[in-house]
Design an enzyme around this catalytic site. Structure first.
Site, short mmCIF file in Angstrom:
data_model
loop_
_atom_site.label_atom_id
_atom_site.label_comp_id
_atom_site.label_asym_id
_atom_site.label_seq_id
_atom_site.Cartn_x
_atom_site.Cartn_y
_atom_site.Cartn_z
N GLU A 262 27.06 67.46 57.16
CA GLU A 262 26.01 67.34 56.13
C GLU A 262 24.62 67.07 56.69
O GLU A 262 23.92 66.16 56.22
CB GLU A 262 26.41 66.27 55.11
N ASN A 310 30.15 71.00 59.17
CA ASN A 310 30.79 70.86 57.86
C ASN A 310 29.74 70.47 56.81
O ASN A 310 28.94 69.56 57.02
CB ASN A 310 31.84 69.73 57.98
N HIS A 346 33.57 71.06 47.36
CA HIS A 346 33.64 70.13 46.24
C HIS A 346 32.90 70.82 45.10
O HIS A 346 31.66 70.85 45.08
CB HIS A 346 32.95 68.81 46.58
N GLU A 378 37.34 70.67 52.22
CA GLU A 378 37.51 69.47 51.38
C GLU A 378 37.65 69.85 49.91
O GLU A 378 37.02 69.24 49.03
CB GLU A 378 36.30 68.52 51.55
N ASP A 380 38.11 70.40 46.06
CA ASP A 380 38.54 69.88 44.77
C ASP A 380 37.60 70.44 43.71
O ASP A 380 36.51 70.89 44.02
CB ASP A 380 38.60 68.33 44.72
O1 G3I Z 1 31.75 50.13 52.09
C1 G3I Z 1 32.46 49.46 51.07
C2 G3I Z 1 33.44 48.51 51.64
O2 G3I Z 1 32.79 47.56 52.44
C3 G3I Z 1 34.24 47.86 50.53
O3 G3I Z 1 35.29 47.11 51.09
C4 G3I Z 1 34.82 48.89 49.57
C5 G3I Z 1 35.47 48.29 48.36
O4 G3I Z 1 35.83 49.30 47.45
O5 G3I Z 1 33.83 49.74 49.15
C6 G3I Z 1 33.29 50.41 50.26
O6 G3I Z 1 32.68 51.58 49.85
C7 G3I Z 1 33.51 52.73 49.85
C8 G3I Z 1 32.87 53.82 50.66
O7 G3I Z 1 33.58 55.01 50.61
C9 G3I Z 1 32.67 53.43 52.09
O8 G3I Z 1 31.37 53.52 52.38
C10 G3I Z 1 33.78 53.21 48.46
O9 G3I Z 1 34.51 52.28 47.73
C11 G3I Z 1 34.47 54.53 48.47
O10 G3I Z 1 34.64 55.00 47.18
C12 G3I Z 1 33.66 55.52 49.29
O11 G3I Z 1 33.94 56.84 49.06
C13 G3I Z 1 34.21 57.81 50.07
C14 G3I Z 1 33.00 58.70 50.27
O12 G3I Z 1 33.35 59.80 51.15
C15 G3I Z 1 31.83 57.97 50.85
O13 G3I Z 1 30.80 58.83 51.12
C16 G3I Z 1 35.39 58.62 49.57
O14 G3I Z 1 36.55 57.81 49.54
C17 G3I Z 1 35.63 59.85 50.42
O15 G3I Z 1 36.54 60.70 49.79
C18 G3I Z 1 34.33 60.61 50.60
O16 G3I Z 1 34.57 61.73 51.44
C19 G3I Z 1 33.45 62.58 51.68
C20 G3I Z 1 33.63 63.25 53.01
O17 G3I Z 1 33.86 62.30 54.00
C21 G3I Z 1 32.43 64.13 53.38
N1 G3I Z 1 32.16 65.08 52.33
C22 G3I Z 1 32.05 64.57 50.98
C23 G3I Z 1 33.28 63.72 50.63
C24 G3I Z 1 33.22 63.27 49.22
O18 G3I Z 1 32.15 62.44 49.02
#
Ligand code: G3I
Length: 463
Positions: A262, A310, A346, A378, A380
């Site tokens: 990205e 990506n 996505h 990725e 969905d």
């Molecule tokens: O950082 C906090 C953490 O400290 C805390 O413990 C936790 C409690 O829920 O929250 C954390 O944040 C999480 C975050 O990832 C980490 O930074 C969020 O809950 C969580 O929902 C979040 O989402 C992820 C997202 O990337 C972040 O950008 C998703 O699970 C994940 O599926 C998503 O994946 C990305 C790919 O890597 C790149 N392309 C897009 C894709 C979808 O966004």
């Protein structure tokens, strides 16, 4: 006499089913495919962008008959493997009703960079699973899923739910860690590496004979805070150290890496306008050539893995794709060691939804004409409480997967999760649409196959 001819016909059909060149979804073909498609020490492996190696080594990818002279992979409707007409008098290879997994081309006859006609992957009939549909293609296609252990909308996460893992390994042969290899998890403090979470998923995947794509080495998001305080020299040293340590840890275990993720942004996440380099800590400190540097560095450090760029919302006829294409073409022209480009796919809020099979096909073809692989990395489709109708979702799942099938340099399709309730979209604010109804994946909360699964399977089998 008639009885004798029928007997000979049945015997020859069963010979084809047991030893068929690439059409088989039987165990023998699968195990050959497993063995052949492992990455070997010099980095050559099946599924590479030149498309010239295949599951059993005896057939090419250009849609010609294979070297032993069989014609079971032909799509042209001429004679079948034994040369006999089948019972209904047809002589084609895909219209029979004997339950074989004959191959047929998924190709649309597009012209590739060499001016050759790319007939796409040859597909086969009646595979039992998604991964089998990919394994029996020529060239084969990896079918992947993101597996999460750390974060997600419900507990247990996929890694802690046996039905989720069982579905993943039954249907897929490629894995991406959803969050566990990201910088904030692996190097939360400078020089302190923690591979515990990612190792659990990687070791499980390898135990299940699945390949793994590393995700991701250089990304602005989910980045550790300490990186913000560094000057240019320190940033270069830190990112190189990160790449070395992480690639070393997984050397020999991974098939591929998302090296840079990205790096391009637009004014909204749909990719329509205002495309430019994203103003990340890497771009700010290292300048516009940082992507070249990172790919070269990763390649020099471990030439045995495939290296990908990506990004999301590059699946439509939009400014973001045009910008990313120019960037990637520049890299190829400068000899930067990049193997391919991942289309995240996505679809739906918060990202692009002006996608069609044609736009995906066209964008993929432009990149594969540069000699690169493409992959869906990725996927969905967020219905977003009705903003995208179920019919549209089903049509898009089919047409986007079909676009990959019709391009022989489209090497993999990864879905971003297994079951709907565990999708990241359920707890991502911008994707909420009033808090209801993403339903973006192939399996429901009981791991039942949805209509989306059926449409994907249809596309994977050339239907
Ligand atoms: O950082 C906090 C953490 O400290 C805390 O413990 C936790 C409690 O829920 O929250 C954390 O944040 C999480 C975050 O990832 C980490 O930074 C969020 O809950 C969580 O929902 C979040 O989402 C992820 C997202 O990337 C972040 O950008 C998703 O699970 C994940 O599926 C998503 O994946 C990305 C790919 O890597 C790149 N392309 C897009 C894709 C979808 O966004």
């Amino acid at each position: 006499m008639k009885f004798l001819m029928i007997l000979i016909f049945i015997l020859s059909l069963s010979l084809v089913a047991c030893g068929g060149d690439g059409g088989g979804s039987d165990e023998e073909t699968n195990s050959e495919s497993d063995a052949d498609s492992d990455s070997d020490s010099d980095g050559d492996s099946d599924g590479d962008s030149d498309g010239d190696s295949d599951t059993d080594g005896d057939s090419d990818s250009d849609g010609d008959s294979d070297s032993d002279g069989d014609s079971d992979g032909d799509s042209d409707g001429d004679s079948d493997t034994d040369g006999d007409s089948d019972s209904d008098g047809d002589s084609d290879s895909d219209g029979d009703s004997d339950g074989d997994t004959d191959t047929e081309t998924g190709g649309d006859g597009d012209t590739d960079a060499d001016g050759d006609s790319d007939t796409g992957h040859k597909t086969c009939d009646n595979p039992a699973t998604l991964k089998e549909a990919g394994e029996c293609m020529e060239p084969p296609m990896l079918i992947g899923a993101a597996i999460g252990k750390l974060w997600g909308p419900i507990d247990p996460k996929c890694y802690g739910e046996s039905r989720c893992l069982n579905t993943a390994s039954a249907e897929h042969n490629y894995v991406t860690c959803e969050n566990e290899m990201k910088w904030q998890v692996i190097e939360p403090n400078r020089g302190q590496f923690d591979f515990t979470e990612a190792d659990a998923i990687v070791n499980w995947a390898i135990g299940e004979k699945m390949k793994v794509k590393g995700h991701t080495l250089v990304w602005h998001s989910q980045m550790s805070e300490w990186m913000n305080a560094l000057n240019a020299d320190e940033t270069r040293a830190a990112v190189e150290n990160h790449i070395v340590k992480v690639m070393d840890h997984y050397k020999g275990k991974l098939y591929s890496w998302d090296v840079v993720n990205e790096a391009v942004e637009t004014s909204t996440n749909t990719g329509d306008s205002g495309a430019k380099m994203r103003n990340t800590v890497f771009y700010q400190r290292l300048g516009k050539n940082y992507i070249d540097e990172m790919f070269q560095f990763a390649h020099d450090h471990d030439p045995s893995v495939k290296l990908y760029y990506n990004d999301y919302s590059i699946d439509a006829d939009n400014e973001k794709f045009a910008f990313v294409y120019d960037m990637i073409k520049g890299m190829v022209d400068r000899g930067v060691p990049i193997d391919g480009v991942g289309f995240q796919m996505h679809i739906g809020p918060p990202n692009n939804y002006k996608v069609t099979g044609e736009t995906v096909s066209k964008n993929m073809r432009k990149l594969t004409d540069l000699g690169l692989e493409v992959l869906i990395s990725e996927m969905d489709i967020n219905m977003c409480g009705g903003q995208i109708s179920q019919d549209t979702q089903l049509e898009l799942y089919h047409d986007v997967v079909e676009a990959c099938v019709k391009n022989s340099s489209c090497s993999a399709i990864t879905f971003w999760g297994i079951d709907d309730p565990r999708s990241w979209l359920n707890n991502f604010d911008e994707a909420q649409c009033g808090g209801s109804g993403a339903e973006p994946l192939l399996f429901d909360g009981n791991f039942g196959k949805k209509e989306t699964y059926k449409r994907v399977m249809a596309a994977l089998t050339g239907k």
